[in-house]
Design a protein around this motif. Structure first.
Motif, PDB file in Angstrom:
ATOM      1  N   VAL A 123       0.798  -1.311   0.012  1.00 25.04           N
ATOM      2  CA  VAL A 123       0.003  -0.140   0.052  1.00 25.04           C
ATOM      3  C   VAL A 123       0.870   1.182  -0.152  1.00 25.04           C
ATOM      4  O   VAL A 123       2.053   1.353   0.740  1.00 25.04           O
ATOM      5  N   SER A 124       0.363   2.135  -0.820  1.00 26.01           N
ATOM      6  CA  SER A 124       1.053   3.500  -0.831  1.00 26.01           C
ATOM      7  C   SER A 124       0.065   4.377  -0.441  1.00 26.01           C
ATOM      8  O   SER A 124      -1.214   4.522  -0.576  1.00 26.01           O
ATOM      9  N   SER A 126       0.237   7.786  -1.104  1.00 23.12           N
ATOM     10  CA  SER A 126       0.253   8.890  -2.090  1.00 23.12           C
ATOM     11  C   SER A 126       0.426   8.250  -3.615  1.00 23.12           C
ATOM     12  O   SER A 126       1.296   7.560  -3.704  1.00 23.12           O
ATOM     13  N   ALA A 127      -0.199   8.990  -4.548  1.00 25.02           N
ATOM     14  CA  ALA A 127      -0.091   8.429  -5.829  1.00 25.02           C
ATOM     15  C   ALA A 127       1.228   8.628  -6.545  1.00 25.02           C
ATOM     16  O   ALA A 127       1.848   7.902  -7.120  1.00 25.02           O
ATOM     17  N   VAL A 128       2.013   9.867  -6.059  1.00 23.51           N
ATOM     18  CA  VAL A 128       3.150   9.946  -6.404  1.00 23.51           C
ATOM     19  C   VAL A 128       4.136   8.783  -6.439  1.00 23.51           C
ATOM     20  O   VAL A 128       5.396   8.952  -6.894  1.00 23.51           O
ATOM     21  N   ASN A 129       4.012   8.152  -5.350  1.00 30.37           N
ATOM     22  CA  ASN A 129       5.028   7.147  -4.957  1.00 30.37           C
ATOM     23  C   ASN A 129       5.277   5.912  -5.651  1.00 30.37           C
ATOM     24  O   ASN A 129       5.868   5.116  -5.855  1.00 30.37           O
ATOM     25  N   LEU A 130       3.943   5.788  -6.764  1.00 33.99           N
ATOM     26  CA  LEU A 130       3.857   4.809  -7.605  1.00 33.99           C
ATOM     27  C   LEU A 130       4.245   5.255  -9.089  1.00 33.99           C
ATOM     28  O   LEU A 130       4.012   6.204  -9.394  1.00 33.99           O
ATOM     29  N   PRO A 131       5.022   4.412  -9.866  1.00 37.15           N
ATOM     30  CA  PRO A 131       5.486   4.620 -11.032  1.00 37.15           C
ATOM     31  C   PRO A 131       4.431   5.160 -12.173  1.00 37.15           C
ATOM     32  O   PRO A 131       3.362   4.326 -12.127  1.00 37.15           O
ATOM     33  N   ASP A 192       2.237  -5.744  -9.114  1.00 38.36           N
ATOM     34  CA  ASP A 192       1.409  -4.953 -10.407  1.00 38.36           C
ATOM     35  C   ASP A 192      -0.038  -4.730  -9.899  1.00 38.36           C
ATOM     36  O   ASP A 192      -0.673  -3.920 -10.834  1.00 38.36           O
ATOM     37  N   GLN A 193      -0.438  -4.732  -8.506  1.00 43.80           N
ATOM     38  CA  GLN A 193      -1.716  -4.290  -8.176  1.00 43.80           C
ATOM     39  C   GLN A 193      -1.560  -3.697  -6.627  1.00 43.80           C
ATOM     40  O   GLN A 193      -2.215  -4.302  -5.877  1.00 43.80           O
ATOM     41  N   PRO A 194      -0.880  -2.627  -6.663  1.00 47.96           N
ATOM     42  CA  PRO A 194      -0.738  -1.887  -5.240  1.00 47.96           C
ATOM     43  C   PRO A 194      -2.151  -1.503  -4.818  1.00 47.96           C
ATOM     44  O   PRO A 194      -3.081  -1.140  -5.773  1.00 47.96           O
ATOM     45  N   TRP A 195      -2.226  -1.025  -3.521  1.00 48.27           N
ATOM     46  CA  TRP A 195      -3.375  -0.417  -3.024  1.00 48.27           C
ATOM     47  C   TRP A 195      -2.717   0.883  -2.707  1.00 48.27           C
ATOM     48  O   TRP A 195      -1.447   1.134  -2.406  1.00 48.27           O
ATOM     49  N   TRP A 205      -5.604   8.544  -8.476  1.00 44.80           N
ATOM     50  CA  TRP A 205      -4.728   8.101  -9.432  1.00 44.80           C
ATOM     51  C   TRP A 205      -5.157   8.222 -10.868  1.00 44.80           C
ATOM     52  O   TRP A 205      -6.321   7.844 -11.032  1.00 44.80           O
ATOM     53  N   ARG A 206      -4.312   8.274 -11.598  1.00 47.88           N
ATOM     54  CA  ARG A 206      -4.303   8.566 -13.284  1.00 47.88           C
ATOM     55  C   ARG A 206      -4.009   7.139 -13.635  1.00 47.88           C
ATOM     56  O   ARG A 206      -2.960   6.691 -13.472  1.00 47.88           O
ATOM     57  N   GLU A 207      -5.013   6.482 -14.650  1.00 49.29           N
ATOM     58  CA  GLU A 207      -4.704   5.154 -15.194  1.00 49.29           C
ATOM     59  C   GLU A 207      -3.311   5.167 -15.853  1.00 49.29           C
ATOM     60  O   GLU A 207      -2.990   5.968 -16.661  1.00 49.29           O
ATOM     61  N   THR A 208      -2.582   4.015 -15.574  1.00 51.26           N
ATOM     62  CA  THR A 208      -1.321   3.779 -15.943  1.00 51.26           C
ATOM     63  C   THR A 208      -1.122   2.492 -16.488  1.00 51.26           C
ATOM     64  O   THR A 208      -1.578   1.530 -15.724  1.00 51.26           O
ATOM     65  N   PRO A 209      -0.739   2.258 -17.602  1.00 55.64           N
ATOM     66  CA  PRO A 209      -0.486   0.721 -18.042  1.00 55.64           C
ATOM     67  C   PRO A 209       0.436   0.033 -17.117  1.00 55.64           C
ATOM     68  O   PRO A 209       1.516   0.466 -16.833  1.00 55.64           O
ATOM     69  N   GLY A 210       0.204  -1.243 -17.012  1.00 57.46           N
ATOM     70  CA  GLY A 210       1.143  -2.023 -16.293  1.00 57.46           C
ATOM     71  C   GLY A 210       0.713  -2.155 -14.646  1.00 57.46           C
ATOM     72  O   GLY A 210       1.348  -2.813 -14.009  1.00 57.46           O
ATOM     73  N   LEU A 211      -0.118  -1.072 -14.238  1.00 63.53           N
ATOM     74  CA  LEU A 211      -0.287  -1.202 -12.832  1.00 63.53           C
ATOM     75  C   LEU A 211      -1.790  -1.075 -12.705  1.00 63.53           C
ATOM     76  O   LEU A 211      -2.394   0.269 -13.262  1.00 63.53           O
ATOM     77  N   ASP A 212      -2.489  -1.741 -11.875  1.00 66.11           N
ATOM     78  CA  ASP A 212      -3.789  -2.057 -11.673  1.00 66.11           C
ATOM     79  C   ASP A 212      -3.998  -1.745 -10.261  1.00 66.11           C
ATOM     80  O   ASP A 212      -3.893  -2.136  -9.224  1.00 66.11           O
ATOM     81  N   VAL A 213      -3.972  -0.419  -9.925  1.00 64.47           N
ATOM     82  CA  VAL A 213      -3.944   0.431  -8.631  1.00 64.47           C
ATOM     83  C   VAL A 213      -5.592   0.293  -8.285  1.00 64.47           C
ATOM     84  O   VAL A 213      -6.607   0.783  -8.651  1.00 64.47           O
TER      85      VAL A 213
END
Length: 401
Positions: A123-124, A126-131, A192-195, A205-213
């Motif tokens: 889990v993060s 903040s969104a900024v911590n995820l690629p 590939d599926q962080p919370w 969170w803005r949709e990003t390929p490769g990450l199912d947040v």
């Protein structure tokens, strides 16, 4: 059913997991928590009946100085923490059905869960911590800041830096557990599926390929502690003051003096929270008051504005209270991100420097205290969710069942 929660950091890192722990226990789940052995965390968890498994040195001791440890010291601390986690986590996870880890520092958590055959959730806060191509990596203390503007390139360089720091120690321990090596430590920790435990209005969170947040909303608990009598007397004695506090962080040494001077110049009273930095008043005039630990949820609705460092918890609490914010972000972690969110949402003002001048603070106060800013902050407060921890607890329990 039993769940192990784990994090390492200041109160802003620990408190969201406390909220999740309380919600899980309400659903009949037994909870343990790996966290720093600081006295305030020990007392907090003991008061809630949550078993603490102490990991690493007290965080407050590491932050005692006026500046962060050197890059060499930080590198040594990080490597030692990996070894410590592999020493402690296996016993802590014994008998558990899942391990929930918060923060990049949790290098060993996924490997321990894998070896134990239990569910792992990262889990993060903040969104900024995820690629993502939509933002750059957050500043990481002790690591170089590349002079590149492309976000994807910055994230690639970030992954290389994480590998250089943690790859050897992590894969050495994985080999000892009979696990294969990993070639991207950061993404291995993240999965590939962080919370994402952040409010979707305040920090989407803005949709990003490769990450199912999976964004749950911020993890918080109601704080119904009454305000101290002396504080209530001060609040009742005049117009709403401007709150100044930096929590567990250590701002520039003269920030209290500058803030009070700028606040007085706007005709407002000041309320200074001492925090870990032991901020002090500049004189004994009756338009200023100093406080220790109090309920921000009860307090923030009674102040004119909140001056803070840009922590996720303080940002969402002020936003829920509908009070304008002035963010003086320390240049690390998610502080600059939350400063930017406050400015972009027009619910306050953000400064560029962690050591602002009286003049720059005055400009920020002019923006934050304007009627239109207060109206926007009040309107947005009705959109902030309060059920993030409940949502996360339900999701975890459903997955385990």
């Amino acid at each position: 059913m039993r769940v192990l929660l784990s994090t390492y950091g200041t109160r802003g890192d620990v408190e969201p997991l406390v909220a999740l722990a309380v919600r899980l226990r309400a659903l009949g789940v037994e909870v343990r928590m790996c966290a720093p052995p600081d006295e305030e965390f020990t007392e907090r968890l003991a008061g809630l009946g949550i078993q603490l498994v102490p990991v690493g040195p007290p965080v407050k001791a590491l932050m005692r100085g006026t500046s962060l440890p050197s890059a060499a010291d930080l590198s040594r601390y990080r490597t030692e923490m990996v070894h410590t986690q592999f020493d402690i986590f296996p016993a802590a996870a014994d008998g558990c059905d899942a391990l929930v880890a918060a923060g990049l520092a949790q290098i060993a958590a996924r490997s321990v869960a894998e070896a134990a055959g239990i569910r792992y959730v990262y889990v993060s806060y903040s969104a900024v911590n995820l690629p993502s191509p939509h933002h750059a990596p957050p500043p990481r203390p002790g690591w170089p800041e590349p002079e590149v503007n492309d976000n994807l390139t910055l994230w690639e360089l970030d992954a290389r830096t994480v590998n250089a720091q943690f790859g050897g120690p992590l894969n050495g321990h994985r080999a000892a557990l009979g696990l294969p090596p990993v070639d991207n430590v950061r993404d291995h920790v993240f999965t590939d599926q962080p919370w994402l435990a952040a409010d979707p209005v305040l920090g989407p969170w803005r949709e990003t390929p490769g990450l199912d947040v999976l964004q749950t909303g911020a993890w918080t608990l109601p704080d119904e502690r009454p305000l101290p009598a002396a504080l209530v007397t001060f609040l009742d004695a005049g117009t709403p003051p401007v709150y100044v506090g930096f929590g567990s962080m250590r701002p520039s040494p003269d920030i209290a003096r500058k803030a009070i001077e700028a606040i007085r110049a706007r005709g407002h009273r000041a309320l200074v929270s001492r925090g870990w930095a032991d901020l002090e008043l500049v004189d004994d005039r009756d338009d200023c008051f100093a406080i220790g630990e109090v309920s921000h949820q009860r307090l923030f609705g009674r102040v004119a504005a909140v001056v803070h460092h840009g922590g996720a918890g303080t940002t969402v609490t002020a936003a829920r209270a509908g009070v304008p914010q002035v963010v003086v972000p320390l240049q690390l972690a998610d502080n600059p991100y939350w400063a930017g969110q406050v400015a972009d949402l027009h619910i306050g003002a953000a400064l560029d420097s962690p050591a602002p001048t009286v003049e720059s603070l005055g400009v920020a106060f002019k923006t934050a205290l304007a009627p239109e800013t207060r109206a926007r902050a009040k309107a947005l407060s009705t959109e902030i969710r309060t059920d993030g921890a409940t949502v996360a607890a339900g999701l975890l329990l459903d997955a385990l069942r």
